[in-house]
Scaffold this motif. Sequence first.
Motif, PDB file in Angstrom:
ATOM      1  N   GLY A 125       3.788  -0.790   5.902  1.00  0.00           N
ATOM      2  CA  GLY A 125       4.736  -0.270   6.891  1.00  0.00           C
ATOM      3  C   GLY A 125       4.056  -0.029   8.230  1.00  0.00           C
ATOM      4  O   GLY A 125       4.611  -0.340   9.291  1.00  0.00           O
ATOM      5  N   GLU A 126       2.852   0.520   8.202  1.00  0.00           N
ATOM      6  CA  GLU A 126       2.094   0.779   9.435  1.00  0.00           C
ATOM      7  C   GLU A 126       1.766  -0.535  10.140  1.00  0.00           C
ATOM      8  O   GLU A 126       1.858  -0.639  11.366  1.00  0.00           O
TER       9      GLU A 126
ATOM     10  N   LYS B  90       2.313   0.515   0.212  1.00  0.00           N
ATOM     11  CA  LYS B  90       3.570   0.437   0.959  1.00  0.00           C
ATOM     12  C   LYS B  90       3.424   1.076   2.343  1.00  0.00           C
ATOM     13  O   LYS B  90       3.917   0.552   3.340  1.00  0.00           O
ATOM     14  N   LYS B  91       2.724   2.215   2.405  1.00  0.00           N
ATOM     15  CA  LYS B  91       2.526   2.886   3.694  1.00  0.00           C
ATOM     16  C   LYS B  91       1.684   2.031   4.624  1.00  0.00           C
ATOM     17  O   LYS B  91       1.951   1.935   5.824  1.00  0.00           O
ATOM     18  N   LYS B  92       0.651   1.380   4.046  1.00  0.00           N
ATOM     19  CA  LYS B  92      -0.229   0.516   4.834  1.00  0.00           C
ATOM     20  C   LYS B  92       0.550  -0.669   5.408  1.00  0.00           C
ATOM     21  O   LYS B  92       0.406  -1.018   6.584  1.00  0.00           O
TER      22      LYS B  92
ATOM     23  N   ILE C  70       2.230   3.428  -3.559  1.00  0.00           N
ATOM     24  CA  ILE C  70       2.742   4.139  -2.381  1.00  0.00           C
ATOM     25  C   ILE C  70       1.797   3.932  -1.193  1.00  0.00           C
ATOM     26  O   ILE C  70       2.242   3.692  -0.073  1.00  0.00           O
ATOM     27  N   ALA C  71       0.483   4.007  -1.437  1.00  0.00           N
ATOM     28  CA  ALA C  71      -0.496   3.814  -0.365  1.00  0.00           C
ATOM     29  C   ALA C  71      -0.374   2.406   0.220  1.00  0.00           C
ATOM     30  O   ALA C  71      -0.439   2.214   1.441  1.00  0.00           O
TER      31      ALA C  71
END
Length: 141
Positions: free
Chosen positions: A129-130, A125-127, A122-123
């Motif tokens: 996406g950012e 994926k968030k990175k 998840i981390a």
Amino acid sequence: MADVELAPGVWVGEAALTFRASRSGGPGGQHVNKVASKIELRVSIWALAGLRDDARERLARLAGSRLLEDGTLVLVAQESRHQLANREAALERLQALVAQALVPPVPRRKTKPTRASGERRIASKKKDGEKKRQRGAPIDE
């Protein structure tokens, strides 16, 4: 006729084994043109005594294209220049194939991903996406 042991508890009557010799391919000069050293071993998988049905099915699957529609297994050996050595090599291949078929496949155990690996995913994926959000045009305020 004697029985040939293929694996512990599995044997086949010598009469059920059919050996056919023919000329081998490849280099060898005059020798290869006059000596029948290639061996073709044929045996019906139904003639193998002591083989359970599930192992017989695995043997058929392992044999692949070497298994004919009537259940005859065909093994070819032509590595050696000696007919007797190729005959033994063909028998060894049959023994190896039967031994491999006797081992039942290990059933797959279902596992869940660990909590830490889920959080890392998840981390990540968030990175990502950012990173993609930064590529866009700036927002006017």
